[in-house]
Design an enzyme around this catalytic site. Sequence first.
Site, mmCIF file in Angstrom:
data_model
loop_
_atom_site.group_PDB
_atom_site.id
_atom_site.type_symbol
_atom_site.label_atom_id
_atom_site.label_comp_id
_atom_site.label_asym_id
_atom_site.label_seq_id
_atom_site.Cartn_x
_atom_site.Cartn_y
_atom_site.Cartn_z
ATOM 1 N N ALA A 101 -69.469 -24.135 64.407
ATOM 2 C CA ALA A 101 -69.010 -24.471 65.762
ATOM 3 C C ALA A 101 -70.029 -23.978 66.789
ATOM 4 O O ALA A 101 -70.401 -22.808 66.779
ATOM 5 C CB ALA A 101 -67.655 -23.826 66.039
ATOM 6 N N ASP A 102 -70.484 -24.879 67.656
ATOM 7 C CA ASP A 102 -71.405 -24.442 68.711
ATOM 8 C C ASP A 102 -70.618 -24.093 69.974
ATOM 9 O O ASP A 102 -69.384 -24.116 69.980
ATOM 10 C CB ASP A 102 -72.493 -25.496 68.963
ATOM 11 C CG ASP A 102 -71.938 -26.796 69.510
ATOM 12 O OD1 ASP A 102 -70.857 -26.788 70.116
ATOM 13 O OD2 ASP A 102 -72.616 -27.834 69.338
ATOM 14 N N SER A 103 -71.341 -23.781 71.048
ATOM 15 C CA SER A 103 -70.672 -23.280 72.259
ATOM 16 C C SER A 103 -69.695 -24.309 72.841
ATOM 17 O O SER A 103 -68.635 -23.947 73.348
ATOM 18 C CB SER A 103 -71.715 -22.891 73.303
ATOM 19 O OG SER A 103 -72.520 -24.005 73.629
#
Lengths: 310, 80
Positions: B37-39
Amino acid sequence: MFYGSKIVGWGSALPDTVVTNADFEARLETNDAWITERTGIKERRFGGTTSSLAIEASQKALANAGLEPKDIDLLILSTTTPEQTIPATSATVQAELGLNCGAFDVNAACAGFVYAMVLANSMIATGVKRILVVGSDTLSRITDQEDRSTAVLFADGAGAVIMERTELQDNAFLGWDLGVDGSLVPILYCDHGGYMKMEGREVYKKAVLAMVASSKQALERAGIAASDVSLVVPHQANLRIIEAATNRLGIPIEKTAIVLDKTGNTSSGSIPLALVAAAEMGRLQNGDHVLFCGFGAGMTWAAAVIRWVV
Amino acid sequence: MDDAKAFEQFKECAVKVLGVSPDKVVMEANFAEDLDADSLDIVELVMELEDSFSIKVEESELEGVDTVGGAFNLVKGKIA
């Protein structure tokens, strides 16, 4: 309201210089995969001026509509990057196009083009016959090219539509919604002479929520269900924002006009750039319902629903 | 709401937004390393959690939150 309105011509313009993600990779600590994954942008265009891009897009719109400059009764230019404090950049555009009519600029950040269309529709409703509505921005001028969080996002481009008066029963401008939450100015702004500053994650969140709420409001006022929308033409800021918003609206991403992979975020230019690309690709048929949706600094947002008439 | 029930609800949100299998959503899981999961995924997750738990999470509160446990504790503190 005495008259309705419809779109009768369209055109867009991009500068020649292509800047790819690889170009940023060479000088900033970033890479193509990172930029593509978080934004959907692969390349963008830098160059031209706000007026030169506006003029080129307008000339194409006039040609597309089969109209002459004398046929235009008003010019509205949406821009956040005017060339001077005064006069309005629309004055330069008016002169270069050879128009003989009133002209003024509108600034509603990246939602500006939809604001300008709503304004044009309202003026047509009281009798103006044809309005040239232009969105043009040269955001590369107000972007810090050393800031990897913003440099890859913003770019230059323009688009224009010509809106024409119709009898009320033929009205194709079906519903709209405008809004601002000025308490959110600090999350995205640009001071005079400075560069854009942005709280990316906060803007993302507010943008998704504003797009969904504003689109729902405009659709409700138009009496159109989300399932009856043929094409969404959203502000081209970030593919992830567009995906999140259309998903919440229950509209498949396939029904969305996307050009940001080639243009980046061109503020006022983005919605007409996407509309023109869709029209040129034959994605719009007579009677289709089109949902426009813009959002930007302010936070400012706008949505409008039209019926495409050919 | 007891912790186990709240975590089940948290897990449902994470599975829906991040597209991961439920067994991966454990307290020790790191968003970036374990859940890919990225930002922006985390912003999406927070929006889902806000809706699901009827809470409000400020951007500043997410500083340093990089695991499922960290995020769950933040939510728990708001529903207690």
